[in-house]
Design an enzyme around this catalytic site. Structure first.
Site, short mmCIF file in Angstrom:
data_model
loop_
_atom_site.label_atom_id
_atom_site.label_comp_id
_atom_site.label_asym_id
_atom_site.label_seq_id
_atom_site.Cartn_x
_atom_site.Cartn_y
_atom_site.Cartn_z
N HIS A 72 43.83 38.49 23.69
CA HIS A 72 45.20 38.90 24.28
C HIS A 72 46.16 37.81 23.99
CE1 HIS A 72 44.31 42.66 26.89
NE2 HIS A 72 43.54 42.56 25.96
N TYR A 201 51.43 43.59 34.59
CA TYR A 201 51.81 43.39 35.99
C TYR A 201 52.92 43.68 36.45
CZ TYR A 201 47.99 39.60 35.54
OH TYR A 201 46.69 39.20 35.37
N PRO A 293 43.27 37.67 43.09
CA PRO A 293 42.84 37.84 41.84
C PRO A 293 44.27 37.80 40.86
CG PRO A 293 42.56 39.80 43.22
CD PRO A 293 42.95 38.92 43.88
N LYS A 297 42.17 33.55 38.07
CA LYS A 297 41.25 32.50 37.87
C LYS A 297 40.03 32.32 38.59
CE LYS A 297 44.44 30.29 35.93
NZ LYS A 297 44.33 30.94 34.75
N TYR A 385 48.43 30.55 33.12
CA TYR A 385 47.71 31.51 32.91
C TYR A 385 46.33 31.32 31.73
CZ TYR A 385 46.55 36.70 33.01
OH TYR A 385 45.86 37.87 33.04
C1 PHB Z 1 40.71 42.68 35.44
O1 PHB Z 1 40.86 43.14 34.15
O2 PHB Z 1 39.68 42.91 35.93
C2 PHB Z 1 41.83 41.74 35.81
C3 PHB Z 1 42.77 41.13 34.84
C4 PHB Z 1 43.89 40.54 35.63
C5 PHB Z 1 43.83 40.04 36.70
C6 PHB Z 1 42.88 40.43 37.73
C7 PHB Z 1 41.79 41.28 37.18
O3 PHB Z 1 44.80 39.30 37.19
#
Ligand code: PHB
Ligand code: APR
Length: 394
Positions: A72, A201, A293, A297, A385
């Protein structure tokens, strides 16, 4: 039984540590409470920083990740019903890889077993002893019901947040920092085509939502919910309806629905316990720290810890030098606190906080507006990130 390093826990931290030690010619035994199928099937997050990908590639674990992982180049922040792209590669020169944590776990277990590594699954009543002396040992009951003892030079506590290693350190010498959030995430895996190539997000007045994926056929989705939400209250139709509402907007973004084959609720907390070493017991990963989450991280921090720990042990065994072992907690903590700050900030930026006033809600939206319109602010998000550079130990 005797080994050099006794490792408690076969999550990413314990497994990768035993692999890194093996490559450095150091013997270890891993003791795990659960069985192999459970550990390999446990669904967790799935975003790997470039530094994590490099560690896996450099140590011969990258083959399947490079085939099946999704690279990504950026991510999307969505608010007021509109997408805003953040281009990691343009801003930092780095990208992230989406590859499920349990896939990493499967890859490391396969490699350890191929290399003759010892992982004792279904070890019950694991206890750590005498780590304040130079003759620590671990005891447990094996799956046949037989009591066992492992003498070692060091113990690595990689047994996660609910493990026994952190509580074995006297409370008087451990400082705990904690923040519990007033919400959790309801997560699902669905057999449906990802609506776009990168993550979204999403900030919404009904609560946060995250769009992610595992493959070109599997979508991973999360919804902000109450921390003690009963999953039984969320039949599939309600989940899709809520997701559609939270992701609605003028661009008509609509998730394709598909069969949901995994569901769960995770509470959210920020937690740090330090120091990460007491005598000959070293903590790594979730045993010492938990992040919410939102910043993706968790596993990356576990990998960073064991990278430092394996190097410190290598310098102890190879050069008879304990300096890196002495500096282990400090170097890990500096990275941990930066990841804590970032995860807390992302969480605060994106979630609905019931106790916030309308003034604070507007400030949150203004901050999102600022982040996506300032190259400096976007770069700050992006460099955290994709993962800050590893600090090297002397
Ligand atoms: C996930 O794909 O499980 C995932 C992706 C980004 C995050 C948390 C979980 O910030
Ligand atoms: N005895 C033996 N094993 C134990 C014990 C015990 N008393 N308690 C826990 N374990 C095992 C768990 O079953 C688990 O397999 O320790 C392992 C810890 O693994 P994780 O919880 O995955 O922790 P860690 O390896 O530090 O990885 C951190 O996991 O929770 C996610 O988001 C987090 O991605 C991060 C990663």
């Amino acid at each position: 039984m005797r080994t050099q390093v006794g490792i408690v826990g076969a999550g990413p931290a314990g497994l990768l540590l035993s692999h890194l030690l093996h490559l450095a010619g150091i013997e270890s035994v891993v003791l795990e409470a659960r069985d192999r199928a459970y550990v390999e099937g446990r669904i967790r997050a799935g975003v790997l920083e470039q530094g994590t990908v490099d560690v896996l590639n450099d140590t011969g674990l990258g083959e399947r990740m490079n085939k099946e992982g999704l690279l990504h180049h950026g991510t999307t922040l969505r608010f007021r019903g509109r997408n805003h792209h953040i281009d990691f590669v343009d801003l930092t020169g780095k990208a992230v890889t989406v590859y499920g944590q349990h896939e990493v776990v499967k890859d490391v277990i396969a490699q350890r077993l191929k290399d003759g590594g010892r992982i004792e699954f279904e070890a019950s009543d694991v206890a750590v002893h005498d780590f304040e002396s130079d003759k620590p040992y671990v005891t447990w009951r094996d799956k046949a019901g037989k009591d066992q003892r492992l003498d070692c030079d060091f113990i690595a506590g990689c047994d996660g947040f609910h493990g026994i290693c952190r509580p074995a350190i006297p409370a008087s010498i451990q400082q705990v920092y904690e923040r519990v959030y007033p919400f959790g995430w309801l997560g699902i895996l669905a057999k449906s085509k990802p609506v776009q190539e990168e993550l979204i997000y999403n900030n919404h007045a009904r609560g946060f939502a995250l769009f992610s994926m595992r493959s070109p056929e599997i979508t991973r989705l999360y919804l902000q919910c109450d921390p003690d939400e009963d999953i039984a209250n969320w039949p599939d139709d309600r989940i899709w309806e809520e997701l559609h509402m939270r992701l609605a907007g003028e661009d008509n973004l609509r998730l394709p629905e598909g069969p949901i084959f995994q569901k769960g609720v995770t509470p959210m907390r920020s937690f740090v316990a330090g120091p990460m070493r007491h005598g000959r017991l070293f903590l790594a990963g979730d045993a010492a720290h938990i992040v919410p989450p939102t910043g993706a991280k968790g596993m990356n921090l576990a990998v960073a810890d064991v990278r430092y720990l394996s190097r410190a042990l290598e310098s102890f065994y190879g050069k008879n030098n304990s300096d890196r072992l002495a500096g282990y907690s400090d170097i890990c903590m500096r990275r941990v606190w930066k990841a804590q700050r970032f995860s807390w900030w992302m969480t605060s930026l994106l979630h609905k906080f019931d106790e916030r006033s309308s003034f604070e809600n507007e400030v949150q939206l203004a901050e999102l507006d600022y982040v996506v319109s300032s190259r400096a602010a976007m770069t700050s998000l992006a460099e955290n990130y994709v993962g800050l550079p590893f600090e090297e130990q002397k």
